[in-house]
Design a protein around this motif. Sequence first.
Motif, PDB file in Angstrom:
ATOM      1  N   PRO A 287      -9.125  41.562  38.764  1.00 36.51           N
ATOM      2  CA  PRO A 287      -9.682  42.791  39.346  1.00 36.51           C
ATOM      3  C   PRO A 287     -11.168  43.010  39.076  1.00 36.51           C
ATOM      4  O   PRO A 287     -11.756  43.932  39.635  1.00 36.51           O
ATOM      5  CB  PRO A 287      -8.859  43.886  38.660  1.00 36.51           C
ATOM      6  CG  PRO A 287      -8.545  43.322  37.319  1.00 36.51           C
ATOM      7  CD  PRO A 287      -8.374  41.834  37.519  1.00 36.51           C
ATOM      8  N   TYR A 288     -11.769  42.194  38.219  1.00 37.80           N
ATOM      9  CA  TYR A 288     -13.192  42.390  37.895  1.00 37.80           C
ATOM     10  C   TYR A 288     -14.034  41.530  38.816  1.00 37.80           C
ATOM     11  O   TYR A 288     -14.075  40.308  38.662  1.00 37.80           O
ATOM     12  CB  TYR A 288     -13.457  42.066  36.431  1.00 37.80           C
ATOM     13  CG  TYR A 288     -12.747  43.036  35.513  1.00 37.80           C
ATOM     14  CD1 TYR A 288     -13.298  44.294  35.271  1.00 37.80           C
ATOM     15  CD2 TYR A 288     -11.512  42.726  34.954  1.00 37.80           C
ATOM     16  CE1 TYR A 288     -12.634  45.212  34.458  1.00 37.80           C
ATOM     17  CE2 TYR A 288     -10.846  43.640  34.146  1.00 37.80           C
ATOM     18  CZ  TYR A 288     -11.415  44.877  33.900  1.00 37.80           C
ATOM     19  OH  TYR A 288     -10.760  45.780  33.114  1.00 37.80           O
TER      20      TYR A 288
ATOM     21  N   ARG B  94     -19.225  45.550  46.946  1.00 35.56           N
ATOM     22  CA  ARG B  94     -17.951  44.823  46.855  1.00 35.56           C
ATOM     23  C   ARG B  94     -17.609  44.499  45.407  1.00 35.56           C
ATOM     24  O   ARG B  94     -16.441  44.518  45.010  1.00 35.56           O
ATOM     25  CB  ARG B  94     -18.043  43.507  47.622  1.00 35.56           C
ATOM     26  CG  ARG B  94     -18.151  43.657  49.094  1.00 35.56           C
ATOM     27  CD  ARG B  94     -18.626  42.375  49.760  1.00 35.56           C
ATOM     28  NE  ARG B  94     -17.645  41.303  49.703  1.00 35.56           N
ATOM     29  CZ  ARG B  94     -17.716  40.200  50.460  1.00 35.56           C
ATOM     30  NH1 ARG B  94     -18.730  40.049  51.321  1.00 35.56           N
ATOM     31  NH2 ARG B  94     -16.808  39.273  50.355  1.00 35.56           N
ATOM     32  N   GLN B  95     -18.625  44.110  44.635  1.00 32.20           N
ATOM     33  CA  GLN B  95     -18.376  43.716  43.246  1.00 32.20           C
ATOM     34  C   GLN B  95     -18.322  44.940  42.329  1.00 32.20           C
ATOM     35  O   GLN B  95     -17.423  45.065  41.499  1.00 32.20           O
ATOM     36  CB  GLN B  95     -19.463  42.746  42.775  1.00 32.20           C
ATOM     37  CG  GLN B  95     -19.730  41.588  43.740  1.00 32.20           C
ATOM     38  CD  GLN B  95     -18.470  40.819  44.141  1.00 32.20           C
ATOM     39  OE1 GLN B  95     -17.520  40.710  43.360  1.00 32.20           O
ATOM     40  NE2 GLN B  95     -18.439  40.316  45.385  1.00 32.20           N
TER      41      GLN B  95
ATOM     42  N   SER C 151     -15.104  46.663  42.815  1.00 30.52           N
ATOM     43  CA  SER C 151     -13.829  45.957  42.672  1.00 30.52           C
ATOM     44  C   SER C 151     -12.943  46.811  41.758  1.00 30.52           C
ATOM     45  O   SER C 151     -13.449  47.591  40.948  1.00 30.52           O
ATOM     46  CB  SER C 151     -14.062  44.551  42.104  1.00 30.52           C
ATOM     47  OG  SER C 151     -14.777  44.631  40.885  1.00 30.52           O
ATOM     48  N   PRO C 152     -11.615  46.689  41.901  1.00 29.10           N
ATOM     49  CA  PRO C 152     -10.753  47.693  41.251  1.00 29.10           C
ATOM     50  C   PRO C 152     -10.867  47.723  39.735  1.00 29.10           C
ATOM     51  O   PRO C 152     -10.643  48.763  39.118  1.00 29.10           O
ATOM     52  CB  PRO C 152      -9.349  47.297  41.718  1.00 29.10           C
ATOM     53  CG  PRO C 152      -9.448  45.889  42.211  1.00 29.10           C
ATOM     54  CD  PRO C 152     -10.855  45.710  42.699  1.00 29.10           C
ATOM     55  N   GLY C 153     -11.214  46.605  39.111  1.00 32.13           N
ATOM     56  CA  GLY C 153     -11.344  46.613  37.663  1.00 32.13           C
ATOM     57  C   GLY C 153     -12.534  47.442  37.198  1.00 32.13           C
ATOM     58  O   GLY C 153     -12.470  48.127  36.186  1.00 32.13           O
ATOM     59  N   PHE C 154     -13.650  47.375  37.930  1.00 30.25           N
ATOM     60  CA  PHE C 154     -14.832  48.165  37.569  1.00 30.25           C
ATOM     61  C   PHE C 154     -14.762  49.553  38.205  1.00 30.25           C
ATOM     62  O   PHE C 154     -14.916  50.553  37.544  1.00 30.25           O
ATOM     63  CB  PHE C 154     -16.114  47.435  37.999  1.00 30.25           C
ATOM     64  CG  PHE C 154     -16.350  46.148  37.262  1.00 30.25           C
ATOM     65  CD1 PHE C 154     -16.562  46.158  35.886  1.00 30.25           C
ATOM     66  CD2 PHE C 154     -16.348  44.926  37.930  1.00 30.25           C
ATOM     67  CE1 PHE C 154     -16.784  44.976  35.193  1.00 30.25           C
ATOM     68  CE2 PHE C 154     -16.557  43.741  37.239  1.00 30.25           C
ATOM     69  CZ  PHE C 154     -16.775  43.763  35.863  1.00 30.25           C
TER      70      PHE C 154
ATOM     71  N   LEU D 275     -17.054  35.804  35.249  1.00 32.19           N
ATOM     72  CA  LEU D 275     -15.805  36.348  35.808  1.00 32.19           C
ATOM     73  C   LEU D 275     -15.003  35.194  36.414  1.00 32.19           C
ATOM     74  O   LEU D 275     -14.790  34.188  35.747  1.00 32.19           O
ATOM     75  CB  LEU D 275     -16.098  37.471  36.811  1.00 32.19           C
ATOM     76  CG  LEU D 275     -16.932  38.657  36.262  1.00 32.19           C
ATOM     77  CD1 LEU D 275     -17.239  39.682  37.341  1.00 32.19           C
ATOM     78  CD2 LEU D 275     -16.220  39.320  35.095  1.00 32.19           C
ATOM     79  N   ASP D 276     -14.571  35.297  37.642  1.00 31.33           N
ATOM     80  CA  ASP D 276     -13.753  34.241  38.251  1.00 31.33           C
ATOM     81  C   ASP D 276     -14.605  33.101  38.820  1.00 31.33           C
ATOM     82  O   ASP D 276     -14.086  32.162  39.383  1.00 31.33           O
ATOM     83  CB  ASP D 276     -12.890  34.862  39.370  1.00 31.33           C
ATOM     84  CG  ASP D 276     -11.874  33.891  39.941  1.00 31.33           C
ATOM     85  OD1 ASP D 276     -11.002  33.432  39.178  1.00 31.33           O
ATOM     86  OD2 ASP D 276     -11.976  33.559  41.147  1.00 31.33           O
ATOM     87  N   TRP D 277     -15.928  33.195  38.673  1.00 27.72           N
ATOM     88  CA  TRP D 277     -16.828  32.260  39.330  1.00 27.72           C
ATOM     89  C   TRP D 277     -17.556  31.377  38.306  1.00 27.72           C
ATOM     90  O   TRP D 277     -17.506  31.616  37.116  1.00 27.72           O
ATOM     91  CB  TRP D 277     -17.883  33.025  40.159  1.00 27.72           C
ATOM     92  CG  TRP D 277     -17.304  33.895  41.241  1.00 27.72           C
ATOM     93  CD1 TRP D 277     -16.434  34.938  41.075  1.00 27.72           C
ATOM     94  CD2 TRP D 277     -17.561  33.804  42.641  1.00 27.72           C
ATOM     95  NE1 TRP D 277     -16.128  35.498  42.288  1.00 27.72           N
ATOM     96  CE2 TRP D 277     -16.805  34.830  43.274  1.00 27.72           C
ATOM     97  CE3 TRP D 277     -18.349  32.969  43.453  1.00 27.72           C
ATOM     98  CZ2 TRP D 277     -16.829  35.027  44.655  1.00 27.72           C
ATOM     99  CZ3 TRP D 277     -18.374  33.177  44.812  1.00 27.72           C
ATOM    100  CH2 TRP D 277     -17.616  34.190  45.408  1.00 27.72           C
TER     101      TRP D 277
ATOM    102  N   ILE E  70     -22.064  39.414  40.323  1.00 27.19           N
ATOM    103  CA  ILE E  70     -20.963  38.977  39.455  1.00 27.19           C
ATOM    104  C   ILE E  70     -21.509  38.509  38.110  1.00 27.19           C
ATOM    105  O   ILE E  70     -20.957  38.811  37.051  1.00 27.19           O
ATOM    106  CB  ILE E  70     -20.133  37.891  40.182  1.00 27.19           C
ATOM    107  CG1 ILE E  70     -19.230  38.596  41.214  1.00 27.19           C
ATOM    108  CG2 ILE E  70     -19.342  37.035  39.205  1.00 27.19           C
ATOM    109  CD1 ILE E  70     -18.527  37.676  42.182  1.00 27.19           C
TER     110      ILE E  70
ATOM    111  N   TYR F 109     -20.811  26.779  48.822  1.00 26.02           N
ATOM    112  CA  TYR F 109     -19.774  26.251  47.935  1.00 26.02           C
ATOM    113  C   TYR F 109     -19.066  25.021  48.498  1.00 26.02           C
ATOM    114  O   TYR F 109     -18.210  24.447  47.855  1.00 26.02           O
ATOM    115  CB  TYR F 109     -18.800  27.379  47.555  1.00 26.02           C
ATOM    116  CG  TYR F 109     -19.516  28.481  46.803  1.00 26.02           C
ATOM    117  CD1 TYR F 109     -19.878  28.292  45.461  1.00 26.02           C
ATOM    118  CD2 TYR F 109     -19.898  29.666  47.423  1.00 26.02           C
ATOM    119  CE1 TYR F 109     -20.566  29.264  44.768  1.00 26.02           C
ATOM    120  CE2 TYR F 109     -20.599  30.637  46.729  1.00 26.02           C
ATOM    121  CZ  TYR F 109     -20.928  30.442  45.407  1.00 26.02           C
ATOM    122  OH  TYR F 109     -21.618  31.398  44.711  1.00 26.02           O
TER     123      TYR F 109
END
Lengths: 427, 427, 427
Positions: free
Chosen positions: B357-358, A292-293, A296-299, A55-57, A224, A125
């Motif tokens: 969003p994911y 939280r994951q 998240s709004p996409g899931f 994902l974003d990570w 994630i 991080y």
Amino acid sequence: MAPVTERGEEMYALVERLYPLCRSITGDGVRATLDIVGEYIPLHVHEVPTGTQVLDWTVPQEWNIRDAYIADTAGNRVVDFAASSLHVLGYSVPVAKTMPLSELRAHLHTLPDHPSWVPYRTSYYKPDWGFCLTQETLDAMPDGEYEVRIDSTLADGHLTYAEHVVPGQVADEVIVSCHVCHPSLANDNMAGVAVATFLARALAEETPYYTYRFIFAPGTIGAITWLARNAERVERVKHGLVLACAGDPGALTYKQSRRGDAEIDRVLRHVLAASERPHRVVEFTPYGYDERQYCSPGFNLGVGSLTRTPYAGYPEYHTSADNLDFVSPEAMADTFAVCREAFAVLDRNRRYLNLSPYGEPQLGRRGLYDALGGRSDTKQAQMAMLWVLNLSDGEHSLLDVAERSGLPFDTVADAAGVLHEAGLIKT
Amino acid sequence: MAPVTERGEEMYALVERLYPLCRSITGDGVRATLDIVGEYIPLHVHEVPTGTQVLDWTVPQEWNIRDAYIADTAGNRVVDFAASSLHVLGYSVPVAKTMPLSELRAHLHTLPDHPSWVPYRTSYYKPDWGFCLTQETLDAMPDGEYEVRIDSTLADGHLTYAEHVVPGQVADEVIVSCHVCHPSLANDNMAGVAVATFLARALAEETPYYTYRFIFAPGTIGAITWLARNAERVERVKHGLVLACAGDPGALTYKQSRRGDAEIDRVLRHVLAASERPHRVVEFTPYGYDERQYCSPGFNLGVGSLTRTPYAGYPEYHTSADNLDFVSPEAMADTFAVCREAFAVLDRNRRYLNLSPYGEPQLGRRGLYDALGGRSDTKQAQMAMLWVLNLSDGEHSLLDVAERSGLPFDTVADAAGVLHEAGLIKT
Amino acid sequence: MAPVTERGEEMYALVERLYPLCRSITGDGVRATLDIVGEYIPLHVHEVPTGTQVLDWTVPQEWNIRDAYIADTAGNRVVDFAASSLHVLGYSVPVAKTMPLSELRAHLHTLPDHPSWVPYRTSYYKPDWGFCLTQETLDAMPDGEYEVRIDSTLADGHLTYAEHVVPGQVADEVIVSCHVCHPSLANDNMAGVAVATFLARALAEETPYYTYRFIFAPGTIGAITWLARNAERVERVKHGLVLACAGDPGALTYKQSRRGDAEIDRVLRHVLAASERPHRVVEFTPYGYDERQYCSPGFNLGVGSLTRTPYAGYPEYHTSADNLDFVSPEAMADTFAVCREAFAVLDRNRRYLNLSPYGEPQLGRRGLYDALGGRSDTKQAQMAMLWVLNLSDGEHSLLDVAERSGLPFDTVADAAGVLHEAGLIKT
């Protein structure tokens, strides 16, 4: 209560074994943890290489640690990683230096309000190093030079997580997720790991309706990673629970999914209320554990979180006081019992269609109704049948029937079973 | 608080100037009022000819008055328009007669329950004449003949109203409407006129998001005239406030729009609750001020009404006791402040879309998240970012986020600004 | 109150006539009951042959009984049907035997908790015989032989029910349904029958808006038979009330339809609340009287149930204590009055459309508004006009207007009448 107590003791014994290990979001501590859990239930362990985009990570370098200490000029270890895995800042880069206390202080973390407790701190991080110690220890350290040593490595490697699947009658899934990245903290989250492990074992003794997937993964980056690698499976995840803080003496707290009216939310509310346990139901917030994951709004999955005292809600949270004395077999057995009840409701909660919806069908002819009329004490089972027939219009689930009628869910589900067998309702 | 007090004093000074004028729904009193307001903010004054059809109504003849009195046989003016514009029934036709008190009584209006107060009465649409006086004056009038004189004219002319526009970033409008037709009544509505005037001046110092349109018009017929002449503009009116009774010592009252869930309703409820002022929020009723017209079912605009003590809710209402002592700089400054806060929220209240969003985006990588993990005291700004990300699904506004999270609206809006700058959300 | 009292006495006199008859779900007792009701209002009596399929049910054999008793060896009738129709188990098959008390006991029904009351029991669908008696009688019966005789017949015949229709201005119907199958029980349901009979008589004196259909039928099988034979009419049934337990001293209870928000539900809630009577409004349950059939999911009609103390809610329920002393003229008159008020609201409850929805229409020009402005005591009738105009957007009924405005329904409906006459609103 005997079996519950026995299972409680077994779960507590598992926590005792897992507690001392030094876990982090990657590394051998996680692997050792999963090895032990794997003695109880078969696990599918996944190793995801450093640098993998999720994902974003990005999966970080793997961190391992062998030794760490602060020693005075006489060579006495004032702070020693061997005594507790909490003593080192998680993901500390290696260090081997001698420095005055004045310079060392910037790397020391204490809890002045709880001078005898060691805090739990990390720096995943941002490259950093540090020690966590009691305020009392710090206060007793004279000025002067100290030898500081952290024998750790940060290197390309893997992120490790594991899954255990109990196959159900349908491919639709319920996920049970718990984080396995915290070092020597008992309630957060070895108690959750133990309850999840024994839930998996109990479910395996039957064929549940749903397929139950247990996920043991490091917090945030682990969830994630799982979501990134299971994009197509996510559509099959109908319900889920994040399990954490499962063993402390507080009352149960159910934190609802982002949706707030997901079936899992209604089931937990119902089961907790019906059980007459003291408990709290709270709204979703985008903070806490891996809900939280999942939320998240996409899931936006129907995943809630069950804890006893919730995230950051007790003074012992993320300190050395979250130890083996803080959790109990009784509390874990209680968390386990509520999960079992919730899964039982979830598994039986169906929508039926009354095949004889015009007027009541003649139950007496089918042997389902008292022959003697006029009495005012109608049996609960009979009332449950009338309720199921009346509300089985395709829009109401059995949980709706239970809530609207005030009858126990099991009575309602049993009545639906009888009516289904008599050919009066269908799914 | 110094600037607020200064503005309060300025608003009060404006009320003092406007108070003595004899206003009605048409005529030179309205023009004089708008001339004074025009010294503070530029006004676009409209003159609409008598006989113009406006919706279901017709612009009436223009009414002007020079003098009016009741004199005893000795020539002493017992009631004198020069002393107060309230003394004459609004829209009185001219009269010049001598008559006995017994005949005159049918034209006299008093308040027996408040014998020292003069009532405010009108007869706009039925030709009539009359005087308003204190009960004490009436009681002291001996029987006998009186000279009665009203030097007024009712003739074709114009209805006068004015607008002031503060251009915004978008053409969508917020209207602020206040009636300018009442004679010497301070709270109802010169206080509202003064607050509106200073709101316009304050907004002009910035470029607001919305275009703000201030409407100064006679009650009922003025709002109806504005609506009739702005049929196409009405679609651009997204929000609005009718301002009245803005200076009395009572707590603020927000009367919701007919819709009840219009954005302006939510904003005012939020701002008043967050401010912790004593206040009341009441349901829409089709009575009161010009919200009656803006919220008629054909228009059904999102227009609420802000007052202190509401319409007809205080004994001084529509009497000579609604005078300069009844309003205060402090009360007007307080009404002004709440309007400013409400417009600030309205102007910043957007719906965003989370572009990641994911799962959560990795805020730490972008410098938006604490590097040190494990602490239980997460900063409010960070929580606000997580809430904005979680709820930015195109369905939730920032006000939704503020209400669901319990965080201050400004904190939420600031977080949205940071996330927008980081490219994580878009409008 | 005189007319109400007179009507109450008349209803009570009807209950006195009907009370002694031995009714069941079929047979001459039902016919005799309908003959008496037919003296008050014309009835259309239906006879449906044994064996007729009605929805999921079959019309049973017809049951008639001439005599029944238990006699001791001396020939004394210890239990005698002639004394009360409750003494025999409803639908008892014929029997003529001599047997010891020990054997007879299995056929005897008593109420040990109320030793001087006789229970009401039936066995419609399982062939059986039995007697109902007081516990005191049973306790006084010495062991030994008893002659047992039930002179009944179960044979092909008919199920009997009746209808009375009051034609309205529209074909849409309101049904009023009451069961006529219970033997000597006064509140359950001769009081309901009497109230329904007098409602029909009162409605016939006017032409109501809706067509009102009164259904007098045996419980369950009668309603099912009516529904089976009126499949096409059901679409015209817009509202309905099941009337039962209409004469006991308890407060009124309205049980809502399955829908819960049917118009009849809103009307009864409104009328009961506005009347300031003590009362209860309860949720639908699929148990009780024939609302069970009308509200089965296939029909799901807007039919509620009005009782005083509800079904099975009083100790006298289904016992000999539900006798002529348990019901009163006052209670029946009160039930009658609420039904009348409810039907009056139902009949006037319309949705109007404001024909002048942009701004307020100028009521003053039409003589509908006070000419004198400025007063704070606006008349209720005027407020009702403003409310009707504001909410007449096709979505709000007059009942909505009454509830939202807090004005009496009649005031609102009168205002609508005035506005309709003025051409300002239409249906």
